[in-house]
Structures are given as structure tokens and as C-alpha cells.
Design a protein around this motif. Sequence first.
Motif, PDB file in Angstrom:
ATOM      1  N   VAL A 134     -15.803 -11.574  26.038  1.00 53.48           N
ATOM      2  CA  VAL A 134     -16.992 -11.083  26.329  1.00 53.48           C
ATOM      3  C   VAL A 134     -17.703 -12.170  26.861  1.00 53.48           C
ATOM      4  O   VAL A 134     -17.553 -13.292  26.471  1.00 53.48           O
ATOM      5  N   GLU A 135     -18.502 -12.006  28.108  1.00 52.65           N
ATOM      6  CA  GLU A 135     -19.362 -13.012  28.693  1.00 52.65           C
ATOM      7  C   GLU A 135     -20.713 -12.644  28.873  1.00 52.65           C
ATOM      8  O   GLU A 135     -21.034 -11.605  29.481  1.00 52.65           O
ATOM      9  N   VAL A 136     -21.353 -13.480  28.476  1.00 52.45           N
ATOM     10  CA  VAL A 136     -23.005 -13.145  28.505  1.00 52.45           C
ATOM     11  C   VAL A 136     -23.878 -13.993  29.130  1.00 52.45           C
ATOM     12  O   VAL A 136     -23.760 -15.143  29.171  1.00 52.45           O
ATOM     13  N   ARG A 137     -24.694 -13.606  30.247  1.00 56.53           N
ATOM     14  CA  ARG A 137     -25.320 -14.300  31.239  1.00 56.53           C
ATOM     15  C   ARG A 137     -26.773 -14.633  30.611  1.00 56.53           C
ATOM     16  O   ARG A 137     -27.396 -13.536  30.112  1.00 56.53           O
ATOM     17  N   ASP A 138     -27.349 -15.731  30.822  1.00 65.02           N
ATOM     18  CA  ASP A 138     -28.737 -15.951  29.995  1.00 65.02           C
ATOM     19  C   ASP A 138     -29.527 -15.522  31.278  1.00 65.02           C
ATOM     20  O   ASP A 138     -29.662 -16.129  32.445  1.00 65.02           O
ATOM     21  N   ALA A 139     -30.510 -14.631  31.299  1.00 63.22           N
ATOM     22  CA  ALA A 139     -31.385 -14.083  32.201  1.00 63.22           C
ATOM     23  C   ALA A 139     -32.701 -14.733  32.109  1.00 63.22           C
ATOM     24  O   ALA A 139     -33.521 -14.558  33.096  1.00 63.22           O
ATOM     25  N   GLY A 140     -32.859 -15.771  31.118  1.00 67.39           N
ATOM     26  CA  GLY A 140     -33.984 -16.594  31.243  1.00 67.39           C
ATOM     27  C   GLY A 140     -35.329 -16.127  30.820  1.00 67.39           C
ATOM     28  O   GLY A 140     -36.438 -16.798  30.754  1.00 67.39           O
ATOM     29  N   ASP A 141     -35.130 -14.955  29.937  1.00 68.48           N
ATOM     30  CA  ASP A 141     -36.593 -14.310  29.717  1.00 68.48           C
ATOM     31  C   ASP A 141     -36.391 -13.913  28.084  1.00 68.48           C
ATOM     32  O   ASP A 141     -36.789 -12.908  27.750  1.00 68.48           O
ATOM     33  N   GLY A 142     -35.192 -14.470  27.633  1.00 72.88           N
ATOM     34  CA  GLY A 142     -34.935 -14.147  26.165  1.00 72.88           C
ATOM     35  C   GLY A 142     -33.759 -13.191  26.087  1.00 72.88           C
ATOM     36  O   GLY A 142     -33.261 -12.775  24.995  1.00 72.88           O
ATOM     37  N   GLY A 143     -33.340 -12.663  27.257  1.00 73.82           N
ATOM     38  CA  GLY A 143     -32.275 -11.601  27.218  1.00 73.82           C
ATOM     39  C   GLY A 143     -31.189 -12.252  27.596  1.00 73.82           C
ATOM     40  O   GLY A 143     -30.975 -13.104  28.560  1.00 73.82           O
ATOM     41  N   GLY A 144     -29.929 -11.668  27.020  1.00 72.66           N
ATOM     42  CA  GLY A 144     -28.316 -11.985  27.640  1.00 72.66           C
ATOM     43  C   GLY A 144     -28.055 -10.419  28.300  1.00 72.66           C
ATOM     44  O   GLY A 144     -28.327  -9.614  27.715  1.00 72.66           O
ATOM     45  N   VAL A 145     -27.586 -10.887  29.348  1.00 75.75           N
ATOM     46  CA  VAL A 145     -26.909  -9.802  30.100  1.00 75.75           C
ATOM     47  C   VAL A 145     -25.495  -9.765  30.100  1.00 75.75           C
ATOM     48  O   VAL A 145     -24.792 -10.800  30.196  1.00 75.75           O
ATOM     49  N   VAL A 146     -24.866  -8.451  29.588  1.00 74.18           N
ATOM     50  CA  VAL A 146     -23.413  -8.653  29.407  1.00 74.18           C
ATOM     51  C   VAL A 146     -22.783  -8.640  30.770  1.00 74.18           C
ATOM     52  O   VAL A 146     -22.808  -7.450  31.314  1.00 74.18           O
ATOM     53  N   GLU A 147     -22.034  -9.767  31.085  1.00 75.42           N
ATOM     54  CA  GLU A 147     -21.360  -9.507  32.491  1.00 75.42           C
ATOM     55  C   GLU A 147     -20.055  -8.886  32.355  1.00 75.42           C
ATOM     56  O   GLU A 147     -19.400  -8.430  33.223  1.00 75.42           O
ATOM     57  N   LEU A 148     -19.524  -9.185  31.017  1.00 77.94           N
ATOM     58  CA  LEU A 148     -18.103  -8.812  30.914  1.00 77.94           C
ATOM     59  C   LEU A 148     -17.613  -8.487  29.240  1.00 77.94           C
ATOM     60  O   LEU A 148     -18.303  -9.151  28.400  1.00 77.94           O
TER      61      LEU A 148
END
Length: 214
Positions: A134-148
Motif C-alpha cells: 500500500v502506498e499513500v501520497r500526501d496531498a498536502g491538505d490533511g488528505g492521503g491519496v491511495v496510489e497503490l
Amino acid sequence: MFPWLEIGGWLGSALIVLSLTQARVLRFRWLNLTGSLVATAYNAILGIWPFVAMNAAISLINTYWLWRLNRERHDAAVYEVVEVAPDDAYLLHVLRTHAADIATFAPRFAPVPEPGEERSAFLVQRGDETVGVVEVRDAGDGGGVVELDWVTKRFRDFTPGEFVHRRSGIFAAKGFDRVVVPQAGGSDRAYLRGVGFRPEGSAWVRDVVAGAEG
């Protein structure tokens, strides 16, 4: 010999052979169990007792493993989440080895983050075997976006990624208040609901509560 009996014998053999072609461990066990049960009945009708004993034993072994695999599928004591750096050598090796398979589920996923991109990476281990990433990108606004959120073929009938999502503390420690899956296909929606995501338009969102699990 009755035609239906011969057909049954061939069917049992075919199922056992087919089971040996399966990469998925659960599918292998179910097909092998069905084939061995048919073979047990077939040989019992013909009175071929050594083959009855062998296939009955195989049926019992398959039944045990199906019971064990299903009992352990949601057991956090069996699956361990290991956080690694996004550029960790072992992680990149796993991603390269399974690149073609990963591309079918996440065609836009890039194993190496873009310059300045903050990403968290987690391996899901079952003993010494890596069964998911599982990889999660920091969207910079308190949100984490699941990339994988990917599972190996052997364990694709299971949902090892849940052990990352169920541990809200992992994401709270990153400063996330929510985790977002931008899009999800029909086969993924039940999984996402099961680990606490809710639909918001085309995206799926899971709120992160500090100190909470589950």
C-alpha cells in the motif's frame, strides 16, 4: 460402467489438474478439494480402496487449509504491516518483479515518487512472505491519496491491505485526517466499505481518527 460414472471420474481428474494451474491459494484449495471429493466417491463406487484412502486424505488436508486460511484472513496476529521508505531497495524489487500485474490494477502508478512528492509505503507480510503493498501520497491538505493498494496473486482472494487501513494510527501519525481512493471499480467497492471507506462522488473516503483502530 455407467456413462455418468465415467464422466464423474474424468471430471474429478480434470478439477485436480485444473487446481494445479491456479496461482491463487484459495482457488487452488477449493478446486483441489472438489476434485478429490469427486475422485473419492468415484473410486469408492468402483471399490478401488487405496485411491479412496488417498483422495479422502487429500480432501481432509484441503478442508483443514481452507478452514485455517479463512480463520486467519482478518487476524492481525498473522499479517504484519511494515512501513518502509518509498525508495527502499526491497520495496522497489517487489514493485519491479510484479510490475506487469500491478499495471493492470494501477496503470498510472509510478514506483519512484516525483521530486518533492511525499509518499508513505507499507508492506503487508504474512510471515516472511510479502502479500501486499500500500502506498499513500500526501496531498498536502490533511488528505492521503491511495496510489497503490495491491495484493499478490496468491492472496488475491483475501484483503491483506485491510491491515494498513484498519490501523488508523498509521495515518494519524502522518498528519492525515482522511484517506482517499480517487476511483474504485465494482470489485473493489465491497472491500473499501469493509475497511471503513464511504463514497463521495467518484471517490471513496475514510476519516482518520487519532488513536482509533478498526
